[in-house]
Design an enzyme around this catalytic site. Sequence first.
Site, PDB file in Angstrom:
ATOM      1  N   TRP A 165      -5.634   1.749   0.397  1.00 26.26           N
ATOM      2  CA  TRP A 165      -6.891   1.651  -0.355  1.00 26.26           C
ATOM      3  C   TRP A 165      -8.083   1.821   0.577  1.00 26.26           C
ATOM      4  CZ3 TRP A 165      -9.353   2.912  -4.219  1.00 26.26           C
ATOM      5  CH2 TRP A 165     -10.313   2.175  -4.895  1.00 26.26           C
ATOM      6  N   LYS A 173      -3.779 -10.190 -11.564  1.00 25.48           N
ATOM      7  CA  LYS A 173      -3.021  -9.110 -12.222  1.00 25.48           C
ATOM      8  C   LYS A 173      -1.791  -8.717 -11.408  1.00 25.48           C
ATOM      9  CE  LYS A 173      -4.299  -5.797  -9.339  1.00 25.48           C
ATOM     10  NZ  LYS A 173      -3.862  -4.519  -8.832  1.00 25.48           N
ATOM     11  N   GLY A 182     -10.727  -2.206   7.483  1.00 28.98           N
ATOM     12  CA  GLY A 182      -9.398  -1.961   6.921  1.00 28.98           C
ATOM     13  C   GLY A 182      -9.167  -0.475   6.772  1.00 28.98           C
TER      14      GLY A 182
HETATM   15  N1  LIG Z   1      -3.497   0.379  -2.535  1.00 25.15           N
HETATM   16  C1  LIG Z   1      -4.098   0.259  -3.685  1.00 25.15           C
HETATM   17  O1  LIG Z   1      -3.864   1.047  -4.616  1.00 25.15           O
HETATM   18  C2  LIG Z   1      -5.108  -0.834  -3.877  1.00 25.15           C
HETATM   19  C3  LIG Z   1      -6.017  -0.699  -4.904  1.00 25.15           C
HETATM   20  C4  LIG Z   1      -6.957  -1.689  -5.092  1.00 25.15           C
HETATM   21  C5  LIG Z   1      -6.973  -2.780  -4.236  1.00 25.15           C
HETATM   22  N2  LIG Z   1      -6.074  -2.895  -3.217  1.00 25.15           N
HETATM   23  C6  LIG Z   1      -6.169  -4.070  -2.348  1.00 25.15           C
HETATM   24  O2  LIG Z   1      -6.773  -3.655  -1.116  1.00 25.15           O
HETATM   25  C7  LIG Z   1      -6.330  -4.504  -0.056  1.00 25.15           C
HETATM   26  C8  LIG Z   1      -5.850  -3.656   1.092  1.00 25.15           C
HETATM   27  O3  LIG Z   1      -4.728  -2.911   0.669  1.00 25.15           O
HETATM   28  P1  LIG Z   1      -4.340  -1.479   1.234  1.00 25.15           P
HETATM   29  O4  LIG Z   1      -3.591  -0.811   0.152  1.00 25.15           O
HETATM   30  O5  LIG Z   1      -5.525  -0.769   1.810  1.00 25.15           O
HETATM   31  O6  LIG Z   1      -3.410  -1.876   2.486  1.00 25.15           O
HETATM   32  P2  LIG Z   1      -1.889  -1.427   2.749  1.00 25.15           P
HETATM   33  O7  LIG Z   1      -0.962  -2.424   2.157  1.00 25.15           O
HETATM   34  O8  LIG Z   1      -1.740   0.018   2.400  1.00 25.15           O
HETATM   35  O9  LIG Z   1      -1.768  -1.440   4.318  1.00 25.15           O
HETATM   36  C9  LIG Z   1      -1.589  -2.546   5.125  1.00 25.15           C
HETATM   37  C10 LIG Z   1      -2.734  -2.572   6.115  1.00 25.15           C
HETATM   38  O10 LIG Z   1      -2.674  -3.779   6.855  1.00 25.15           O
HETATM   39  C11 LIG Z   1      -2.883  -3.474   8.228  1.00 25.15           C
HETATM   40  N3  LIG Z   1      -2.310  -4.522   9.036  1.00 25.15           N
HETATM   41  C12 LIG Z   1      -0.995  -4.755   9.330  1.00 25.15           C
HETATM   42  N4  LIG Z   1      -0.889  -5.838  10.134  1.00 25.15           N
HETATM   43  C13 LIG Z   1      -2.166  -6.287  10.344  1.00 25.15           C
HETATM   44  C14 LIG Z   1      -2.713  -7.379  11.060  1.00 25.15           C
HETATM   45  N5  LIG Z   1      -1.929  -8.220  11.727  1.00 25.15           N
HETATM   46  N6  LIG Z   1      -4.054  -7.554  11.043  1.00 25.15           N
HETATM   47  C15 LIG Z   1      -4.861  -6.711  10.355  1.00 25.15           C
HETATM   48  N7  LIG Z   1      -4.402  -5.656   9.635  1.00 25.15           N
HETATM   49  C16 LIG Z   1      -3.066  -5.464   9.633  1.00 25.15           C
HETATM   50  C17 LIG Z   1      -2.225  -2.129   8.394  1.00 25.15           C
HETATM   51  O11 LIG Z   1      -2.697  -1.479   9.550  1.00 25.15           O
HETATM   52  C18 LIG Z   1      -2.691  -1.429   7.133  1.00 25.15           C
HETATM   53  O12 LIG Z   1      -3.974  -0.882   7.302  1.00 25.15           O
HETATM   54  C19 LIG Z   1      -5.256  -5.430  -0.666  1.00 25.15           C
HETATM   55  O13 LIG Z   1      -5.855  -6.654  -0.989  1.00 25.15           O
HETATM   56  C20 LIG Z   1      -4.858  -4.696  -1.942  1.00 25.15           C
HETATM   57  O14 LIG Z   1      -4.389  -5.593  -2.933  1.00 25.15           O
HETATM   58  C21 LIG Z   1      -5.151  -1.919  -3.016  1.00 25.15           C
END
Ligand SMILES: NC(=O)c1ccc[n+]([C@@H]2O[C@H](COP(=O)([O-])OP(=O)(O)OC[C@H]3O[C@@H](n4cnc5c(N)ncnc54)[C@H](O)[C@@H]3O)[C@@H](O)[C@H]2O)c1
Length: 358
Positions: free
Chosen positions: A14, A205, A10
């Site tokens: 995050w 949450k 990923g």
């Molecule tokens: N952003 C935060 O502050 C945060 C903090 C803690 C936990 N999280 C959790 O981490 C996880 C990832 O969130 P994030 O913020 O890194 O992602 P994001 O929402 O910023 O980004 C979306 C991601 O999904 C990818 N994507 C889009 N279509 C796709 C597909 N068909 N197949 C695979 N990947 C695809 C994109 O390339 C991108 O990397 C989530 O479960 C989120 O709840 C996020």
Amino acid sequence: MSKTSVCIVGSGNWGSAIAKIVGVNAKRLPQYEDKVTMYCFEEMIEGKKLTEIINTTHENVKYLPGHKLPENIVAIPDVVEAAKDADILIFVIPHQFIKGLGAQMSGKIKSSAIGLSLIKGFDVAEGGGIQLISHLITKHLSIPCAVLMGANLANEVADEKFCETTIGVKDKKMAPILRDLFQTPNFRVVVSDDVDAVEICGALKNIVACGAGFVDGLGLGDNTKAAVIRLGLMEMIKFVDVFYPGSKLATFFESCGIADLITTCYGGRNRKCSEAFVTSGKSIADLEKEMLNGQKLQGPITAEEVNHMLKGKSMEEKFPLFTAIHKICIGQIKPDQLIDCIRSHPEHMDCSDGFSKL
Ligand SMILES: NC(=O)c1ccc[n+]([C@@H]2O[C@H](COP(=O)([O-])OP(=O)(O)OC[C@H]3O[C@@H](n4cnc5c(N)ncnc54)[C@H](O)[C@@H]3O)[C@@H](O)[C@H]2O)c1
């Protein structure tokens, strides 16, 4: 002894923030391979592949602009290529994509690998229930899976502002290995063996954050928001108690519990889009596209997944806040009905001795 090799599955907001930490620690600590692979869902940015941009400029210009990733982070568009040699697989993608990626990776990773899920959300299980994402990973890839959850808004972590996090892991041998890969002076890790509760806190949450956003959009003020946060916490505790009995109350006082709940109800994207949902009258799907530049909203789908299960078990009225939030997200009730729905919350019902139920 051979070095431990790490892959980050990923590269969103995050995923990229955590790559900053893991990249530096892997390079610094002798027990890890320097090179950390990062699976990156390929997309074109102004005519160039995102993986190529990351590997040449060391910046994820779409999901974490303005931050340099360590040079030992190598973006790879093929998940099998990225993951096949890894001993530790860090899963950090929006939860709706995990099944597809899991299917691609199945049988093609090291059988001795261990997983660590940073993913917040649930999977809808066959038969109407929910399945934890870490359990789904274990089922599809036949590897154990720990979790990392906490009050960790990605941009603040990337800015190296102080925060805490919780790693949930059962295997005592793995606890220090995972802790050392993530711990920095500004990212303090507490390890818990209450793995399911740690993960469930992280998923639930986001539902409460939607409620906080509705309160903000309605202009109801901080006292109302505090009530929604408190009732949300009580429903989170009850949910774990009913569906995952044996978990510890103390887990809710770790970073994955109350701390993540607070930060997400004040700062996160679910709160922000839910506020705009009330003030703009636009749909959640349109706001996700307009406001998040490709990032994904987890709260509304998690509310739907949880509702699917509660409905199936005729338990909607036992979780009135989760239920009302879901109904608002799908347009079944209006945002201003939120308070009507929770006014008669079981938390407000006195027992015959005059004290509240809990
Ligand atoms: N952003 C935060 O502050 C945060 C903090 C803690 C936990 N999280 C959790 O981490 C996880 C990832 O969130 P994030 O913020 O890194 O992602 P994001 O929402 O910023 O980004 C979306 C991601 O999904 C990818 N994507 C889009 N279509 C796709 C597909 N068909 N197949 C695979 N990947 C695809 C994109 O390339 C991108 O990397 C989530 O479960 C989120 O709840 C996020």
